[in-house]
Design an enzyme around this catalytic site. Structure first.
Site, PDB file in Angstrom:
ATOM      1  CB  SER A 591      -0.966  -0.039   1.187  1.00  0.00           C
ATOM      2  OG  SER A 591      -1.970   0.943   1.067  1.00  0.00           O
ATOM      3  CG  ASP A 666      -6.921  -2.458  -3.826  1.00  0.00           C
ATOM      4  OD1 ASP A 666      -7.706  -1.802  -3.122  1.00  0.00           O
ATOM      5  OD2 ASP A 666      -5.712  -2.567  -3.585  1.00  0.00           O
ATOM      6  CG  HIS A 698      -5.562  -2.339  -0.122  1.00  0.00           C
ATOM      7  ND1 HIS A 698      -4.758  -1.953  -1.174  1.00  0.00           N
ATOM      8  CD2 HIS A 698      -5.003  -1.769   0.995  1.00  0.00           C
ATOM      9  CE1 HIS A 698      -3.775  -1.186  -0.733  1.00  0.00           C
ATOM     10  NE2 HIS A 698      -3.898  -1.065   0.574  1.00  0.00           N
TER      11      HIS A 698
END
Length: 721
Positions: A591, A666, A698
């Site tokens: 991320s 995602d 995600h």
């Protein structure tokens, strides 16, 4: 001389045999639960403060039960409800008591929507009559019992409803809810993700009013993801997602009079964000927190629900941004507790009911990291903080005057407390990098331990059979700052040898990876790599949390710039160590950390030879308004801040080995980020490896997904570092 040589030989042989007998961790071990810790199921203190309840689940028989325990003895004293008694419910997954603890709201058939939001089938169980009532045949969101337990408010299909338990009648409160247009009573995607709440309605204390938020998403741009599934054709999933600089939902506050059904719109003077609403003890007074778009001016309003009059209770401004928390606590006279970074560190403040500061309760160059509550009878405020070091957490109480502080649980490591309703007891969860979670019962007033509960000794004993190396905590000075760091070395570490270095980080604003707490899944993977001869290092650079607001907010308007500089500088400094092979340095992250790993392999191409980026942001222009603009303002206001550190603008800098991974489903960091990076690298004629996980969000998990992912990452590290 002969005896000495023999002793050395025996010692060396013993060590070799010991290491040979220890097992190596595998990816399958990690993601099939071999190292799962034993925890305490979520407990709820009962109103008396002397008992608590726990939801227990018998997996072999698929039976749920709500069992009652005594705090002092920890003995089970009864079962309040078991799904065996319920004809229509094989089991339930969570529960909530009514305020008088005579009714229980039960959730079943729960399915996720986004990170926090769910849909489910819900029932209300009457403990005395043993009557079970289904609230709705359709799946609903966020049901909440009224204070007297006679009604349930909930959201279905973006509208707010009321269900009367005695008559079993349902009343539709709002009628304008439409998917991707109007939402009543629950939050839109970006509020849920960034302001961290879903239920956007609240009953007042006597159940005569309901305050709720309405989201008009009409002008918010839509984002579409293909869901591939198992059918012949993929299906588009379309939802409203405001990227930085784009339109947000128009959010308005409304108050319904329950008896008449009349709904009043409240004029908050053009407030842009409404991240929190909370009723005061006075039944007709509502507190409402608002923020401007830059999120650097927070106002706490008081709304009179009878007249609609709005006044300002508190204002807070900051040159960068003001964080939103759940710590606002109204006392019986509506004076209140507030937490703030206004003196440069996060601390507790006491205000009177008019919003005038009474005093700052805590002070010092450390941070309050959790506020547990206030026992007004004994004048004790309970909190968690970094007073015993920024990588540690301790539990304390203090008088509202700021005097008579008492350390309740401060062993080096991480202490987290769960208090009984009346603050007589607390259950402390302690862990450290060397000790898995230990649960103990304490007196709240002085911290005296009453008894041990659980200690995860079975896991500790199991891990003795594996190659586990300790985290070595320290600091590293780079770019004029002492940064928290840990390093993990092979168990047979030899300082005369050269080892490859893999750095791990997240680096996001206010985050912390260097923490003296028990191992997570990534830590076990790192241990696996260490057993293969790698050294792991983790450095929390500028912008991370718990070292004061100046340290955290220095990255304002330039996300990943200083963070990247710190990781590159730290890697250079670590490479100077005699035992680090400076030609074999890697970095990875997920991320925000994936963004960092991508930037580091490009801007630090003379330092890093290998990088893995999982689900990375590659341009802040692609991320949502609330998060991104909090730290960057809008792209129109700050174009260089957005573009100067966007890695697909300089793909030609890639020299090392790069693995890029994303889930196609995602909803948070869209796969668009990775696709744009791929295209940039292709057009720059740069070779790299990549992988897309179909329909994975995600977290990239489900079935064998994590095993496949981390096996892929392991192989990449072994082949390229």
């Amino acid at each position: 001389m002969k005896k000495t040589c023999l002793l050395v030989l025996i010692t060396f042989t013993f060590q070799v045999l010991t290491w040979a007998q220890e097992k190596q961790i595998t990816v399958e071990d990690i993601y099939k639960g071999a190292f799962r810790t034993e925890g305490m199921d979520v407990l709820r203190s009962m109103n008396s403060g002397k008992q608590y309840t726990v939801l227990n689940f018998d997996s072999s028989n698929q039976v749920s039960s709500i069992d009652k325990y005594d705090y002092k003895t920890l003995n089970k004293i009864g079962t309040i409800l078991t799904s065996k008694e319920l004809e229509n419910i094989p089991y339930f997954s969570s529960y909530t008591f009514s305020e008088d603890e005579k009714k229980i709201l039960l959730s079943t058939e729960v399915e996720s929507i986004f990170r926090r939001s769910t849909l489910g089938i819900f029932y209300v169980y009457d403990i005395d009559s043993k009557n079970l009532i289904k609230i709705s045949d359709a799946k609903i969101q966020e049901p909440m019992l009224s204070p007297n337990g006679s009604q349930v408010a909930y959201v279905r299909d973006n509208n707010l409803y009321l269900f009367e338990l005695e008559s079993k009648e349902t009343k539709q409160v709002t009628v304008d809810g439409v998917k991707n247009k109007i939402i009543n009573g629950v939050t839109d995607w970006v509020y849920e993700e960034e302001f961290a709440f879903v239920r956007a309605f609240e009953w007042n204390a006597d159940g005569t009013k309901i305050a709720f938020l309405r989201f008009d998403e009409t002008d918010v741009p839509e984002f579409s993801m293909d869901i591939y599934g198992t059918g012949l054709y993929q299906q588009p999933y379309v939802f409203k997602y405001p990227k930085a600089g784009e339109n947000n939902s128009v959010v308005t506050l409304h108050i319904m009079d329950v008896a008449s059904g009349e709904i009043s719109a409240i004029d908050l003077g053009g407030a842009y964000y409404i991240p929190r609403i909370k009723w005061k003890h006075q039944n007709h007074k509502l507190s409402v927190q608002t923020l401007n778009r830059h999120q650097n001016h927070l106002i706490v309003h008081t709304v009179d629900a009878n007249t609609g009059e709005v006044s300002i209770l508190l204002e807070e401004k900051d040159d960068a941004y003001v964080d939103v928390t759940d710590n606002l606590t109204f006392l019986k006279d509506d004076s209140f507790i507030w937490t703030s970074e206004q003196d440069g560190w996060n601390h507790i403040y006491l205000y009177n009911k008019e919003g005038k500061l009474v005093n700052q309760v805590t002070t010092g160059e450390w941070e309050v990291t959790d506020y547990y509550g206030y026992d007004q009878k004994k004048d004790k405020i309970y909190y968690q903080s970094t007073e015993n070091g920024s990588i540690n957490r301790g539990v304390y109480n203090i008088d509202s005057s700021g005097k008579n502080k008492k350390a309740l649980a401060v062993e080096k490591g991480t202490n987290r407390a769960s208090f009984s309703m009346d603050f007589t007891y607390f259950i402390n969860t302690f862990s450290s990098a060397e000790t898995p979670p230990v649960y103990t019962l304490h007196q709240a007033i002085n911290g005296k331990k009453i008894k041990d509960i659980k200690d995860n000794q079975e896991l500790s004993d199991k891990l003795k059979g594996y190659e586990i190396s300790p985290k070595e905590f320290s600091t590293i000075t780079v770019n004029g700052n002492d940064l928290n760091m840990y390093m993990i070395k092979p168990k047979d570490f030899d300082p005369s040898k050269k080892y490859p270095l893999l750095m791990y980080q997240y680096s996001g604003p206010g985050s912390q990876n260097v923490s003296n707490s028990w191992l997570g899944a990534n830590d076990y993977w790192h241990e696996m790599l260490v057993s293969e001869g790698y050294i792991i290092a983790c450095v929390d650079g500028r912008g991370t949390g718990f070292k004061g607001s100046d340290f955290k907010k220095v990255t304002y308007l330039n996300l990943v710039k200083y963070e990247t500089e710190d990781q590159i500088a730290a890697a250079k400094k670590l490479s100077e160590l005699d035992y680090i092979d400076e030609e074999r340095t890697g970095i990875w992250g997920w991320s925000f950390g994936g963004h960092m790993a991508t930037n580091c392999i490009l801007k630090g191409n003379d330092v890093f030879e290998t990088s893995i980026a999982v689900a990375p942001v590659t341009s802040w222009r692609f991320y949502d308004t609330i998060y991104t603009e909090r730290f960057m303002r809008t792209p129109e206001e700050n174009p260089s801040g957005y573009d100067d550190n966007s890695p697909f603008n300089y793909p030609e800098l890639l020299e090392g080995k790069f693995l890029l991974i994303h889930g196609s489903g995602d909803d948070n960091v869209h796969v668009q980020n990775t696709m744009r990076m791929i295209e940039a690298l292709v057009q720059a004629n740069k070779q790299f490896d990549w992988g897309i996980y179909p329909d994975k969000n995600h977290g990239i998990y489900g079935g064998n997904t994590r095993i496949h992912l981390f096996t892929k990452m392991t192989n990449f590290i072994k082949e390229n570092l």
